[in-house]
Write a protein that holds these residues in place. Structure first.
Motif, PDB file in Angstrom:
ATOM      1  N   LEU A  63       0.826  -1.208   0.000  1.00 54.59           N
ATOM      2  CA  LEU A  63       0.000   0.000   0.000  1.00 54.59           C
ATOM      3  C   LEU A  63       0.862   1.259   0.000  1.00 54.59           C
ATOM      4  O   LEU A  63       0.562   2.232  -0.708  1.00 54.59           O
ATOM      5  N   LEU A  64       1.938   1.246   0.789  1.00 57.71           N
ATOM      6  CA  LEU A  64       2.817   2.417   0.829  1.00 57.71           C
ATOM      7  C   LEU A  64       3.560   2.605  -0.485  1.00 57.71           C
ATOM      8  O   LEU A  64       3.774   3.735  -0.937  1.00 57.71           O
ATOM      9  N   GLU A  65       3.953   1.511  -1.124  1.00 56.12           N
ATOM     10  CA  GLU A  65       4.601   1.610  -2.437  1.00 56.12           C
ATOM     11  C   GLU A  65       3.625   2.178  -3.464  1.00 56.12           C
ATOM     12  O   GLU A  65       4.010   2.996  -4.311  1.00 56.12           O
ATOM     13  N   GLU A  66       2.381   1.750  -3.394  1.00 58.68           N
ATOM     14  CA  GLU A  66       1.368   2.286  -4.308  1.00 58.68           C
ATOM     15  C   GLU A  66       1.117   3.760  -4.025  1.00 58.68           C
ATOM     16  O   GLU A  66       0.897   4.562  -4.940  1.00 58.68           O
ATOM     17  N   THR A  67       1.175   4.144  -2.742  1.00 60.43           N
ATOM     18  CA  THR A  67       1.015   5.552  -2.381  1.00 60.43           C
ATOM     19  C   THR A  67       2.100   6.411  -3.017  1.00 60.43           C
ATOM     20  O   THR A  67       1.820   7.483  -3.576  1.00 60.43           O
ATOM     21  N   ASP A  68       3.339   5.937  -2.943  1.00 56.36           N
ATOM     22  CA  ASP A  68       4.443   6.685  -3.566  1.00 56.36           C
ATOM     23  C   ASP A  68       4.247   6.812  -5.073  1.00 56.36           C
ATOM     24  O   ASP A  68       4.499   7.876  -5.655  1.00 56.36           O
ATOM     25  N   ARG A  69       3.799   5.738  -5.704  1.00 53.01           N
ATOM     26  CA  ARG A  69       3.584   5.770  -7.157  1.00 53.01           C
ATOM     27  C   ARG A  69       2.499   6.779  -7.512  1.00 53.01           C
ATOM     28  O   ARG A  69       2.639   7.557  -8.474  1.00 53.01           O
ATOM     29  N   ILE A  70       1.411   6.790  -6.722  1.00 53.39           N
ATOM     30  CA  ILE A  70       0.304   7.704  -7.009  1.00 53.39           C
ATOM     31  C   ILE A  70       0.730   9.147  -6.772  1.00 53.39           C
ATOM     32  O   ILE A  70       0.360  10.062  -7.533  1.00 53.39           O
ATOM     33  N   ASP A  71       1.502   9.385  -5.722  1.00 50.70           N
ATOM     34  CA  ASP A  71       1.983  10.758  -5.455  1.00 50.70           C
ATOM     35  C   ASP A  71       2.815  11.282  -6.616  1.00 50.70           C
ATOM     36  O   ASP A  71       2.691  12.452  -7.013  1.00 50.70           O
ATOM     37  N   LYS A  72       3.678  10.451  -7.165  1.00 46.92           N
ATOM     38  CA  LYS A  72       4.498  10.867  -8.307  1.00 46.92           C
ATOM     39  C   LYS A  72       3.628  11.155  -9.522  1.00 46.92           C
ATOM     40  O   LYS A  72       3.870  12.102 -10.268  1.00 46.92           O
ATOM     41  N   LEU A  73       2.599  10.325  -9.724  1.00 44.18           N
ATOM     42  CA  LEU A  73       1.681  10.546 -10.840  1.00 44.18           C
ATOM     43  C   LEU A  73       0.889  11.828 -10.641  1.00 44.18           C
ATOM     44  O   LEU A  73       0.663  12.596 -11.593  1.00 44.18           O
ATOM     45  N   ALA A  74       0.470  12.081  -9.402  1.00 47.42           N
ATOM     46  CA  ALA A  74      -0.307  13.292  -9.119  1.00 47.42           C
ATOM     47  C   ALA A  74       0.507  14.548  -9.399  1.00 47.42           C
ATOM     48  O   ALA A  74      -0.042  15.578  -9.855  1.00 47.42           O
ATOM     49  N   ALA A  75       1.806  14.495  -9.132  1.00 46.40           N
ATOM     50  CA  ALA A  75       2.657  15.663  -9.358  1.00 46.40           C
ATOM     51  C   ALA A  75       2.745  16.046 -10.832  1.00 46.40           C
ATOM     52  O   ALA A  75       3.074  17.193 -11.158  1.00 46.40           O
ATOM     53  N   LEU A  76       2.436  15.106 -11.720  1.00 49.65           N
ATOM     54  CA  LEU A  76       2.527  15.355 -13.163  1.00 49.65           C
ATOM     55  C   LEU A  76       1.157  15.494 -13.821  1.00 49.65           C
ATOM     56  O   LEU A  76       1.063  15.591 -15.040  1.00 49.65           O
ATOM     57  N   SER A  77       0.094  15.506 -13.015  1.00 44.05           N
ATOM     58  CA  SER A  77      -1.272  15.494 -13.554  1.00 44.05           C
ATOM     59  C   SER A  77      -1.935  16.862 -13.407  1.00 44.05           C
ATOM     60  O   SER A  77      -1.546  17.671 -12.555  1.00 44.05           O
ATOM     61  N   PRO A  78      -2.941  17.136 -14.255  1.00 43.11           N
ATOM     62  CA  PRO A  78      -3.723  18.368 -14.099  1.00 43.11           C
ATOM     63  C   PRO A  78      -4.374  18.416 -12.719  1.00 43.11           C
ATOM     64  O   PRO A  78      -4.630  17.380 -12.100  1.00 43.11           O
ATOM     65  N   GLN A  79      -4.721  19.631 -12.259  1.00 46.13           N
ATOM     66  CA  GLN A  79      -5.164  19.815 -10.887  1.00 46.13           C
ATOM     67  C   GLN A  79      -6.371  18.947 -10.490  1.00 46.13           C
ATOM     68  O   GLN A  79      -6.333  18.291  -9.441  1.00 46.13           O
ATOM     69  N   PRO A  80      -7.459  18.880 -11.291  1.00 44.30           N
ATOM     70  CA  PRO A  80      -8.600  18.050 -10.843  1.00 44.30           C
ATOM     71  C   PRO A  80      -8.234  16.584 -10.679  1.00 44.30           C
ATOM     72  O   PRO A  80      -8.627  15.957  -9.684  1.00 44.30           O
ATOM     73  N   LEU A  81      -7.474  16.055 -11.624  1.00 43.33           N
ATOM     74  CA  LEU A  81      -7.053  14.659 -11.520  1.00 43.33           C
ATOM     75  C   LEU A  81      -6.060  14.483 -10.377  1.00 43.33           C
ATOM     76  O   LEU A  81      -6.121  13.491  -9.635  1.00 43.33           O
ATOM     77  N   ALA A  82      -5.153  15.424 -10.228  1.00 44.24           N
ATOM     78  CA  ALA A  82      -4.165  15.331  -9.154  1.00 44.24           C
ATOM     79  C   ALA A  82      -4.842  15.303  -7.787  1.00 44.24           C
ATOM     80  O   ALA A  82      -4.414  14.577  -6.878  1.00 44.24           O
ATOM     81  N   LYS A  83      -5.906  16.075  -7.625  1.00 41.79           N
ATOM     82  CA  LYS A  83      -6.633  16.088  -6.350  1.00 41.79           C
ATOM     83  C   LYS A  83      -7.218  14.723  -6.037  1.00 41.79           C
ATOM     84  O   LYS A  83      -7.115  14.225  -4.906  1.00 41.79           O
TER      85      LYS A  83
END
Length: 497
Positions: free
Chosen positions: A450-470
């Motif tokens: 779960l923590l590894e998936e959290t890190d992956r999602i955080d990195k993806l969010a940093a590169l995504s448009p604001q609504p998707l990143a939220k």
């Protein structure tokens, strides 16, 4: 092993079938022309005009293989120029063409099929048409066997017209015959079988495969009738292709696939050698059940990978497969599900023995289930084995189901389940796993996932448009909170004993 085989079978049916069937029509037309063309002066002149320039220029003459020798392709040449086969033989003798270099026999058929975005042939060759038809029929057979769960004899009994288009836009249904335990009033076995009371549900790849087969055989005939599948010799044999013949065709298809991948530079898409030996007809139903029981998300994995509908094999009281006897596909599914559950129990024991902690409302039941889980001997499905598997799955509250998508193990108990299983369900709806369920347990390794998936999602969010990143950050926070809850409440197995 079976996955690339299925991929190529679907590719043959969906992408290459039109080219092959068009070539088959042209091949038969040319065969008939070659037989009926008379020997005439005009034909002889046309033959000379066609072959002499090629012979003088040293370019390849149209050839074929005959008894281990490369000879003039008499049928192709005769049909192309309008002469007789005897006149082609005479030309060969006059010019002493006893040894020839191989030459192509291109058909005037458009090539529309593609492999990896490129045309799969520059042209279709007269000499390969019967082989391609054989491979196409085998591909359609594999699709029908793999994506319906039918027994081989049920597929062999399918006839043209067995899967009509529904008038109301509902599911396609296959009306087939079954033969096992079919008897008359005197108790004697009926070799012709009888039509199944409940039809099979046909998903889109199966419907396409049946439509291809219907273009090969006359209306009302067996889709795999021997008389219509001897493409090279056209021998008139009765009945359907035998199991031994179908098995050989599968092996031949695999060899053909690997030659194609080599020629197209797609070696990574070939079919590797199976360490368990040749793929038999019975392997497909077992592999189908394996995917349902073991792939992440269980039944939904089948829905995503094959386009199957969820309820077909899940609800035993629903239409289609669900109302069939458990001695059919459900028997195989029970075995694979029981084997998967036993493997999950074994992995749980190993992880706890290695020092991992466990959390969740069903932790004590999970320990009991892990201790009581049997070790199934062998993998051959016998009546005794199938009964043992069904009895094991019926132990409500004491069977473990791994759910990698949710990073947890489900200790399935119907009354506690939030995934809304049916009243007689023996397995959870893993595609509908919900937070807060009383059947869930997690280990330290699940929290790490779960923590590894959290890190992956955080990195993806940093590169995504604001609504998707939220939305991504909210999901990541939920995963982080779940992992934190595990670490705060987890206990060693000894403390729960």
């Amino acid at each position: 092993m079976v996955s690339p085989l299925l991929m190529w079978a679907i590719r043959m049916v969906d992408d290459l079938a039109d080219d092959i069937l068009a070539a088959w029509v042209e091949w038969r037309r040319m065969q008939q022309l070659a037989i009926t063309n008379p020997s005439s002066p005009a034909g002889l002149a046309a033959l000379d005009d066609y072959l002499l320039p090629r012979l003088a220029a040293g370019t390849g003459l149209p050839t074929t293989e005959w008894r281990g020798k490369t000879v003039l392709a008499a049928t192709f040449i005769a049909a192309t120029v309008g002469c007789s086969v005897n006149q082609v033989s005479g030309f060969r003798q006059r010019h002493e063409l006893s040894t020839l270099q191989p030459g192509s026999c291109p058909l005037l058929v458009a090539v529309t099929g593609q492999i990896n975005g490129r045309p799969w042939r520059e042209h279709l060759d007269f000499n390969e048409v019967s082989t391609l038809m054989r491979q196409l029929a085998t591909a359609a057979m594999i699709v029908c066997l793999y994506l319906t769960g039918m027994r081989p004899q049920e597929v062999q009994g399918l006839r043209s017209g067995c899967c009509p288009d529904p008038e109301d836009g509902s599911r396609h249904l296959i009306r087939s015959h079954h033969y096992k335990n079919v008897t008359n009033d005197d108790g004697q076995h009926v070799s012709a079988g009888e039509e199944r009371e409940v039809p099979w549900v046909a998903i889109t790849p199966v419907v396409r495969a049946i439509r291809v087969l219907e273009r090969m055989v006359p209306e009302g005939e067996l889709l795999f009738g021997s008389a219509h599948h001897d493409f090279a010799r056209g021998r008139q044999r009765g009945g359907a292709l035998k199991n031994s013949s179908m098995n050989l065709r599968i092996e031949d298809f695999i060899a053909w696939i690997n030659r194609e991948t080599e020629s197209h530079g797609l070696q990574n898409q070939g079919v590797p050698q199976d360490p368990h030996g040749a793929i038999g007809l019975g392997r497909f139903r077992r592999t189908l059940a394996w995917h349902i029981a073991r792939r992440p998300g269980g039944l939904v994995a089948l829905a995503i990978q094959y386009g199957h509908m969820r309820t077909v094999l899940d609800a035993r009281t629903s239409s289609g497969y669900g109302s069939r006897s458990r001695r059919g596909i459900h028997r195989v599914l029970d075995v694979e599900t029981a084997l998967a559950a036993a493997d999950t129990a074994a992995r749980l024991r190993d992880r706890l023995a290695a020092g991992e902690k466990i959390s969740g409302p069903a932790a004590r039941r999970a320990l009991t289930a892990a201790v009581q889980a049997p070790r199934f001997e062998g993998r051959t499905i016998t009546q005794k084995f199938a009964k043992q598997a069904a009895d094991y799955l019926a132990r409500d509250g004491l069977v473990l189901f791994d759910n990698p998508d949710a990073s947890l193990i489900c200790v399935f108990k119907r009354d506690n389940a939030l995934c809304e299983p049916g009243p007689d369900a023996t397995a959870p709806n893993q595609f509908d796993c919900r937070p807060g369920c009383g059947n869930a347990v997690r280990l330290d390794s699940h929290a790490t996932e779960l923590l590894e998936e959290t890190d992956r999602i955080d990195k993806l969010a940093a590169l995504s448009p604001q609504p998707l990143a939220k939305r991504l950050r909210i999901a990541a926070e939920q995963y982080r909170a779940t992992a934190d809850t595990h670490h705060a409440t987890a206990q060693p197995a000894e403390d729960l004993s």
